[in-house]
Design a protein around this motif. Sequence first.
Motif, PDB file in Angstrom:
ATOM      1  N   THR A   1      33.501  39.387  28.899  1.00 36.01           N
ATOM      2  CA  THR A   1      33.424  39.080  30.406  1.00 36.01           C
ATOM      3  C   THR A   1      32.132  38.140  30.358  1.00 36.01           C
ATOM      4  OG1 THR A   1      31.660  40.849  30.215  1.00 36.01           O
ATOM      5  CG2 THR A   1      34.146  41.433  30.911  1.00 36.01           C
ATOM      6  N   LEU A   2      31.571  37.814  31.784  1.00 35.98           N
ATOM      7  CA  LEU A   2      30.924  36.713  31.839  1.00 35.98           C
ATOM      8  C   LEU A   2      29.535  37.419  31.622  1.00 35.98           C
ATOM      9  CD1 LEU A   2      30.335  33.928  32.958  1.00 35.98           C
ATOM     10  CD2 LEU A   2      30.249  35.036  35.341  1.00 35.98           C
ATOM     11  N   LYS A   3      29.419  38.827  31.847  1.00 37.29           N
ATOM     12  CA  LYS A   3      28.181  39.602  31.580  1.00 37.29           C
ATOM     13  C   LYS A   3      27.971  39.628  30.088  1.00 37.29           C
ATOM     14  CE  LYS A   3      26.196  43.830  32.530  1.00 37.29           C
ATOM     15  NZ  LYS A   3      26.121  45.348  33.304  1.00 37.29           N
ATOM     16  N   MET A   4      29.008  39.813  29.266  1.00 38.22           N
ATOM     17  CA  MET A   4      28.867  39.949  27.862  1.00 38.22           C
ATOM     18  C   MET A   4      28.330  38.443  27.277  1.00 38.22           C
ATOM     19  SD  MET A   4      32.343  41.971  26.916  1.00 38.22           S
ATOM     20  CE  MET A   4      32.409  43.856  26.884  1.00 38.22           C
TER      21      MET A   4
ATOM     22  N   VAL B   1      35.658  33.172  27.396  1.00 34.40           N
ATOM     23  CA  VAL B   1      35.351  34.203  28.520  1.00 34.40           C
ATOM     24  C   VAL B   1      36.534  34.567  29.546  1.00 34.40           C
ATOM     25  CG1 VAL B   1      34.039  34.576  30.671  1.00 34.40           C
ATOM     26  CG2 VAL B   1      32.899  33.486  28.800  1.00 34.40           C
ATOM     27  N   LYS B   2      36.834  35.688  29.802  1.00 38.65           N
ATOM     28  CA  LYS B   2      38.028  36.115  30.471  1.00 38.65           C
ATOM     29  C   LYS B   2      37.664  36.303  32.112  1.00 38.65           C
ATOM     30  CE  LYS B   2      42.039  38.965  31.005  1.00 38.65           C
ATOM     31  NZ  LYS B   2      43.294  38.104  30.587  1.00 38.65           N
ATOM     32  N   PHE B   3      38.023  35.651  33.006  1.00 37.38           N
ATOM     33  CA  PHE B   3      37.683  36.024  34.400  1.00 37.38           C
ATOM     34  C   PHE B   3      38.430  36.768  35.098  1.00 37.38           C
ATOM     35  CE2 PHE B   3      36.051  31.854  32.737  1.00 37.38           C
ATOM     36  CZ  PHE B   3      34.605  31.753  33.221  1.00 37.38           C
ATOM     37  N   GLY B   4      37.802  37.416  36.158  1.00 31.63           N
ATOM     38  CA  GLY B   4      38.375  38.391  37.098  1.00 31.63           C
ATOM     39  C   GLY B   4      37.260  39.508  37.201  1.00 31.63           C
TER      40      GLY B   4
END
Length: 81
Positions: A5-8, A60-63
């Motif tokens: 994730t973007l946070k990760m 990065v996976k978005f969603g």
Amino acid sequence: MFQITLKMARMNSGLSLEQAAKIAGVTKRTLKRWEQDSGKAHLASVMCLLRAYGTSWEHVKFGKEEEILSELIQNINKVVG
């Protein structure tokens, strides 16, 4: 390849929410919302963040974060058995 994730990505880079928001030119609140649903993030800001995080678009996976984490857990479970 596992995507995060973007946070990760931010956490892996060691940047705080405040530092990353400053880099992206947004408020902490906006960045926090983007981390919860990165599909709503502005492309130019995301590209700045990814450079700062030292990662690429492909990693990065978005969603929505909750959906991404659920999928990630399922993929890990498949790998480990």
